[in-house]
Design an enzyme around this catalytic site. Structure first.
Site, PDB file in Angstrom:
ATOM      1  N   GLU A  75      13.076  25.599 -12.655  1.00 13.84           N
ATOM      2  CA  GLU A  75      14.171  24.633 -12.659  1.00 13.84           C
ATOM      3  C   GLU A  75      15.116  24.867 -11.481  1.00 13.84           C
ATOM      4  O   GLU A  75      15.603  23.923 -10.853  1.00 13.84           O
ATOM      5  CB  GLU A  75      14.963  24.723 -13.965  1.00 13.84           C
ATOM      6  CG  GLU A  75      14.122  24.498 -15.223  1.00 13.84           C
ATOM      7  CD  GLU A  75      13.604  25.791 -15.827  1.00 13.84           C
ATOM      8  OE1 GLU A  75      13.686  25.931 -17.054  1.00 13.84           O
ATOM      9  OE2 GLU A  75      13.126  26.665 -15.072  1.00 13.84           O
ATOM     10  N   HIS A 133      13.477  30.901 -11.372  1.00 11.29           N
ATOM     11  CA  HIS A 133      12.806  30.001 -12.309  1.00 11.29           C
ATOM     12  C   HIS A 133      12.516  28.643 -11.675  1.00 11.29           C
ATOM     13  O   HIS A 133      13.161  28.226 -10.711  1.00 11.29           O
ATOM     14  CB  HIS A 133      13.649  29.837 -13.568  1.00 11.29           C
ATOM     15  CG  HIS A 133      13.671  31.071 -14.418  1.00 11.29           C
ATOM     16  ND1 HIS A 133      14.295  31.137 -15.646  1.00 11.29           N
ATOM     17  CD2 HIS A 133      13.133  32.312 -14.218  1.00 11.29           C
ATOM     18  CE1 HIS A 133      14.148  32.352 -16.160  1.00 11.29           C
ATOM     19  NE2 HIS A 133      13.452  33.080 -15.309  1.00 11.29           N
ATOM     20  N   CYS A 138      -5.833   2.556   5.090  1.00  8.83           N
ATOM     21  CA  CYS A 138      -6.348   1.447   5.890  1.00  8.83           C
ATOM     22  C   CYS A 138      -5.668   1.429   7.254  1.00  8.83           C
ATOM     23  O   CYS A 138      -4.700   2.149   7.503  1.00  8.83           O
ATOM     24  CB  CYS A 138      -6.117   0.127   5.162  1.00  8.83           C
ATOM     25  SG  CYS A 138      -4.367  -0.310   5.001  1.00  8.83           S
ATOM     26  N   CYS A 151      19.276  28.714 -17.019  1.00 11.80           N
ATOM     27  CA  CYS A 151      18.937  27.445 -16.367  1.00 11.80           C
ATOM     28  C   CYS A 151      19.627  26.244 -17.017  1.00 11.80           C
ATOM     29  O   CYS A 151      19.921  25.255 -16.342  1.00 11.80           O
ATOM     30  CB  CYS A 151      17.427  27.233 -16.377  1.00 11.80           C
ATOM     31  SG  CYS A 151      16.517  28.371 -15.314  1.00 11.80           S
ATOM     32  N   CYS A 207      15.660  28.365 -20.054  1.00 10.63           N
ATOM     33  CA  CYS A 207      16.344  29.545 -20.581  1.00 10.63           C
ATOM     34  C   CYS A 207      17.860  29.353 -20.520  1.00 10.63           C
ATOM     35  O   CYS A 207      18.370  28.354 -20.000  1.00 10.63           O
ATOM     36  CB  CYS A 207      15.936  30.788 -19.794  1.00 10.63           C
ATOM     37  SG  CYS A 207      16.604  30.826 -18.119  1.00 10.63           S
ATOM     38  N   HIS A 263       0.838  -1.186   0.000  1.00 12.38           N
ATOM     39  CA  HIS A 263       0.000   0.000   0.000  1.00 12.38           C
ATOM     40  C   HIS A 263       0.882   1.249   0.000  1.00 12.38           C
ATOM     41  O   HIS A 263       2.068   1.202   0.340  1.00 12.38           O
ATOM     42  CB  HIS A 263      -0.901   0.020   1.232  1.00 12.38           C
ATOM     43  CG  HIS A 263      -1.864  -1.124   1.296  1.00 12.38           C
ATOM     44  ND1 HIS A 263      -2.863  -1.204   2.239  1.00 12.38           N
ATOM     45  CD2 HIS A 263      -2.002  -2.230   0.524  1.00 12.38           C
ATOM     46  CE1 HIS A 263      -3.566  -2.302   2.065  1.00 12.38           C
ATOM     47  NE2 HIS A 263      -3.047  -2.952   1.033  1.00 12.38           N
ATOM     48  N   CYS A 277      -1.838   0.620   7.304  1.00 12.08           N
ATOM     49  CA  CYS A 277      -0.963   1.747   6.962  1.00 12.08           C
ATOM     50  C   CYS A 277      -0.982   2.803   8.056  1.00 12.08           C
ATOM     51  O   CYS A 277       0.064   3.342   8.435  1.00 12.08           O
ATOM     52  CB  CYS A 277      -1.394   2.380   5.641  1.00 12.08           C
ATOM     53  SG  CYS A 277      -1.154   1.336   4.200  1.00 12.08           S
TER      54      CYS A 277
END
Length: 515
Positions: free
Chosen positions: A401, A399, A135, A430, A427, A110, A138
């Site tokens: 990234e 940015h 459950c 990045c 760009c 799970h 878990c």
């Protein structure tokens, strides 16, 4: 009315912060997705991770080989019933409001069990967002690990109350055990659903249609029916409502009462709850449709030389699209009024792990935003239309990234295949950061490749060497010389047509696979 009051307090307390910054302290001018709703949507989306379906089909074939297709063995029937009763579940692990794990159920484990294996004692003080109420097996483990809060989607729980198998009363007994664990634990187990901010759905619909992926299709195939996006969106809405909503309202109320949410069964709480759920499903379907499985479009290398090297091999298209939708969801947390960008980093280990994502594991994610802790008026927000360069945003915005690299939760290992998914072309600032970090693959749109704008340029991406680039485009191999309307699938870098019978039932597989 504890649960109902809880939802009201959360909605009112956080409504103003639903348009906030990385720190939740700034209000912008465009509708933004709250972090709570972002984590909730990602948990739903992780439930649909493609690798899980492949594992399920493989397991079915193995079982048929052992027991025969009729499954007349009593033990086989019992195991099959148990598996139908356990719903596939997605999970987002959050620490200090930063995502540190994206998981989904596997054939054997799970989602909560996987989180414990992957994070161990690091789960202490984390918030967990489940696509279904976990459950008792878990819950007792993750509560024992010291988690801070457990949020779940208020529909059919992990141990299904809808399937015929639940008539054995096992599901109801498990639900009671979960409630007892909840009432006697330090962790806060609750439903965190917030109403979407004004015009959010409309904003997502408009920006999804205008995103690089849809626009690339319309420009490449000008004769294509422009309604394809809306048709796929309607298909996704129907599919996700079947998965994540209980269509019968009385049945939904019965489930809510069984899982301890009886106070949400009275109006206006019940009607508000269902409307919030429908709005989020509509948003998820809209974003998912913006990276469509359409004809022969996908993420491909423009020059497929050295394709046999492991770091140059493409992911299966279903997984690449799934990861890009993760990035698209992140983009709706942007603080850039003009362009929202999201990025997510994954890596692939040497062997398949216990996770439903197979050998792939989450590394980090981000969206373009101003520095942590900033207030709305601290920095300029103007774009290149502003003549005065001093009050433009580009010197201050971080940015997507860079944020993904900064806030990553795993180290990037040079011996493993790591990949970044970005909703727009990286760009020139990045690109060297991505390469320097050791990322092996970039998945992105190529609409801006080679362009030089007033404050930002995209010249380096096309010239980048040492990193495999997979851009959204029509398959360059020429394999689309088949019938134009014939569906396709890319598996392990190999393009093959999908049989007609399989195509007809493709949308139904996810629904059938959860029972």
């Amino acid at each position: 009315m504890k649960e109902a009051g809880q939802m009201q307090n959360l909605e009112s307390a956080r409504a103003g912060r639903s348009v906030s910054t990385q720190t939740g302290s700034m209000t912008g001018q465009i509708p933004r997705l709250s972090k709570v709703n972002l984590f909730t949507l990602l948990s739903l989306w992780m439930e649909l991770f493609p690798a899980v379906e492949a594992q399920r089909q493989k397991s079915q074939k193995n079982e048929e080989g052992k027991h025969g297709p009729l499954g007349d063995n009593e033990e086989m029937t019992r195991v099959s019933t148990d598996k139908r009763q356990v719903k596939r579940t997605g999970l987002v692990v959050v620490k200090n409001m930063k995502i540190v794990g994206l998981h989904c159920s596997s054939e054997d484990l799970h989602a909560g069990q996987i989180a414990l294996i992957k994070h161990g004692s690091r789960l202490k003080n984390c918030d967990l967002y489940f696509s279904r109420k976990p459950c008792s097996a878990c819950l007792k483990m993750i509560v024992n690990a010291g988690v801070n809060r457990i949020s779940y989607w208020p529909a059919d729980p992990e141990i299904s109350l809808l399937t015929e198998a639940s008539s054995s009363e096992d599901a109801k007994l498990d639900a009671k055990a979960v409630e007892r664990l909840k009432s006697n634990s330090r962790a806060h187990v609750c439903v965190l659903l917030q109403p979407l901010v004004c015009y959010m759905v409309q904003f997502v619909e408009e920006t999804s249609y205008k995103c690089d992926f849809i626009q690339k299709i319309t420009k490449t195939l000008p004769d294509a029916n422009t309604d394809f996006y809306y048709e796929r969106k309607q298909e996704r809405i129907k599919e996700y409502e079947m998965l994540f909503l209980v269509s019968n309202e009385e049945m939904h109320k019965q489930i809510l009462m069984t899982i301890g949410l009886e106070n949400l069964c009275e109006n206006p709480y019940f009607s508000n709850l269902r409307q919030n759920m429908k709005d989020l499903i509509l948003l998820l379907a809209t974003v998912a449709s913006s990276v469509p499985n359409f004809k022969h479009f996908g993420f491909y290398r423009s020059n497929p030389e050295q394709i046999n090297e492991i770091h140059n091999q493409s992911l299966p298209q279903e997984i690449a699209r799934h990861c890009m939708v993760q990035a698209r969801l992140l983009a709706y947390r942007t603080e850039d009024h003009k362009t929202g960008v999201g990025a997510v980093i994954w890596a692939e280990g040497k062997s398949r792990s216990c996770d439903g994502t197979g050998a792939m594991y989450f590394v980090g994610c981000g969206y373009n935003a101003f520095p942590v802790g900033s207030e709305y008026a601290d920095f300029p927000h103007m774009d290149d239309k502003q003549k005065d360069r001093e009050i433009r945003k580009f010197r201050y915005i971080i940015h997507a990234e860079r944020n993904a690299l900064t806030f990553r939760c795993q180290e990037i290992k040079p011996e493993e295949r790591s990949m970044i998914f970005v909703t727009k072309c990286p760009c020139d600032e990045c690109v060297p950061l991505i390469k320097g970090a050791g990322i092996k693959q970039i998945y992105a749109g190529d609409v801006d490749v080679g362009k030089k704008k007033a404050d930002i340029s995209y010249m380096r991406f096309g010239e980048l060497e040492g990193v495999s680039k997979f851009t959204w485009q029509l398959n360059p191999s020429g394999a689309y010389g088949l019938e134009q309307n014939e569906p396709e699938r890319r598996e392990n870098g190999v393009l093959r047509p999908v049989p007609q019978k399989e195509e007809q039932h493709q949308d139904k597989k996810l629904c059938l696979g959860i029972h």
